[in-house]
Design an enzyme around this catalytic site. Structure first.
Site, mmCIF file in Angstrom:
data_model
loop_
_atom_site.group_PDB
_atom_site.id
_atom_site.type_symbol
_atom_site.label_atom_id
_atom_site.label_comp_id
_atom_site.label_asym_id
_atom_site.label_seq_id
_atom_site.Cartn_x
_atom_site.Cartn_y
_atom_site.Cartn_z
ATOM 1 C CG ASN A 12 45.183 46.557 45.905
ATOM 2 O OD1 ASN A 12 44.123 46.949 46.392
ATOM 3 N ND2 ASN A 12 45.475 46.709 44.615
ATOM 4 C CE LYS A 14 44.250 43.619 43.050
ATOM 5 N NZ LYS A 14 44.581 42.887 41.837
ATOM 6 C CG HIS A 100 46.242 48.502 40.661
ATOM 7 N ND1 HIS A 100 45.598 47.670 39.770
ATOM 8 C CD2 HIS A 100 46.889 47.693 41.536
ATOM 9 C CE1 HIS A 100 45.861 46.410 40.111
ATOM 10 N NE2 HIS A 100 46.632 46.398 41.169
ATOM 11 C CD GLU A 102 43.040 45.059 39.519
ATOM 12 O OE1 GLU A 102 42.668 45.585 40.590
ATOM 13 O OE2 GLU A 102 43.583 43.936 39.468
ATOM 14 C CD GLU A 170 50.524 45.420 41.298
ATOM 15 O OE1 GLU A 170 50.508 44.782 42.349
ATOM 16 O OE2 GLU A 170 49.511 45.949 40.811
ATOM 17 N N GLY A 176 46.482 38.136 39.476
ATOM 18 C CA GLY A 176 45.345 37.231 39.684
ATOM 19 C C GLY A 176 45.352 35.987 38.812
ATOM 20 C CB SER A 216 50.547 35.521 40.796
ATOM 21 O OG SER A 216 49.355 35.639 40.021
HETATM 22 P P1 13P Z 1 47.321 39.375 42.889
HETATM 23 O O1 13P Z 1 48.275 39.225 44.044
HETATM 24 O O2 13P Z 1 45.941 38.884 43.197
HETATM 25 O O3 13P Z 1 47.889 38.825 41.619
HETATM 26 O O4 13P Z 1 47.144 40.963 42.660
HETATM 27 C C1 13P Z 1 48.261 41.760 42.538
HETATM 28 C C2 13P Z 1 47.827 43.180 42.540
HETATM 29 O O5 13P Z 1 47.204 43.650 41.598
HETATM 30 C C3 13P Z 1 48.152 43.983 43.726
HETATM 31 O O6 13P Z 1 47.935 45.340 43.516
#
Ligand code: 13P
Length: 254
Positions: A12, A14, A100, A102, A170, A176, A216
């Protein structure tokens, strides 16, 4: 990981990347995929919408898969700034991420909306990657299983089967941050998600549906996480932005 479920390693990206670096990353991964005789996993790239066309061109014929990061719940019409599942499919996408954390946080998306988006995705012939995960406060309050089970119950479309959807667990606090749950905690939550899927769908769907871990995932922790019985791949954010790291995560599948 269970052999009957093909592992899926999804990147992803993002809201990252301009035309040049997105294309270079996709071309690098396409070469690696083409050079892998029998990779034993599926690899999916989910670029931002602006990079979908360029990524599609860069990975053509490589066996890499392409996905969107979100879609609208309607098939078309007056929805400024949105993208329909059919538009993603038109560009060669096979998957789309929905729900997601976010988007749940930035855009106030709740389970009903996520379910509507997943339904629209499936109707357009896409595989919906439905995300769920608890916040740190919910984890600290001992509510992880309740929160995640409720999100799965509320977000999975009626009648969806394991070929039409993927679940991604997740934990919000692991995204992150460089922190992850222990492997035992990840396995427990994934097993709970599979049991919940069996309740809301049926045993066959629960057994065939892939459940990805995200938060992560890095080259150095991938092998342990991906070896867990109910972990069928990863949804990778930051580490998917470097082709070598992303490939190393996939290569960690034993
Ligand atoms: P990270 O791998 O940067 O922690 O992000 C995970 C994520 O949100 C994937 O959709």
């Amino acid at each position: 990981m269970v052999n009957s479920r093909t592992p899926l390693i999804a990147g992803n990206w993002k809201m990252n990347g301009l035309l040049g670096d997105g294309r270079a990353r996709a071309e690098d991964l396409a070469k690696r995929m083409q050079g892998a005789a029998n990779p034993g996993f599926e690899m999916l790239l989910c670029p931002p919408a602006t990079l979908i066309a360029g990524t599609a061109a860069a990975i053509e014929g490589s066996g890499l898969l392409l996905g969107g990061q979100d879609c609208h719940f309607n098939s078309g019409g007056a929805h400024t700034g949105d993208i329909s599942a059919a538009m993603l499919a038109d560009f060669g996408c096979s998957h789309v991420i929905v729900g997601h954390s976010e988007r749940r946080a930035d855009h106030g998306e709740g389970d009903d909306l996520v379910r509507a988006k997943a339904t629209a995705a499936i109707e357009a012939g896409l595989i919906a990657i439905i995300c769920a995960g608890e916040t740190e406060a919910q984890r600290d309050a001992g509510k992880t299983n309740d929160v995640v089970a409720a999100q799965v119950r509320g977000s999975v479309p009626d009648g969806a089967d394991g070929s039409q959807m993927v679940i991604a667990y997740e934990p919000v606090w692991a995204i992150g941050t460089g922190r992850t749950p222990t492997e035992a905690e990840v396995q427990d939550v994934h097993a709970m998600i599979r049991a919940t899927l069996a309740e809301v769908t049926n045993d066959a769907t629960a057994q065939s549906c892939r459940i990805l871990y995200g938060g992560s995932v890095k080259p150095d922790n991938a092998a342990g996480l991906l070896a867990l019985a109910d972990v069928d791949g990863g949804l990778v954010g930051g580490a998917s932005l470097a082709a070598a790291d992303f490939w190393a995560i996939a290569a960690a599948i034993g």
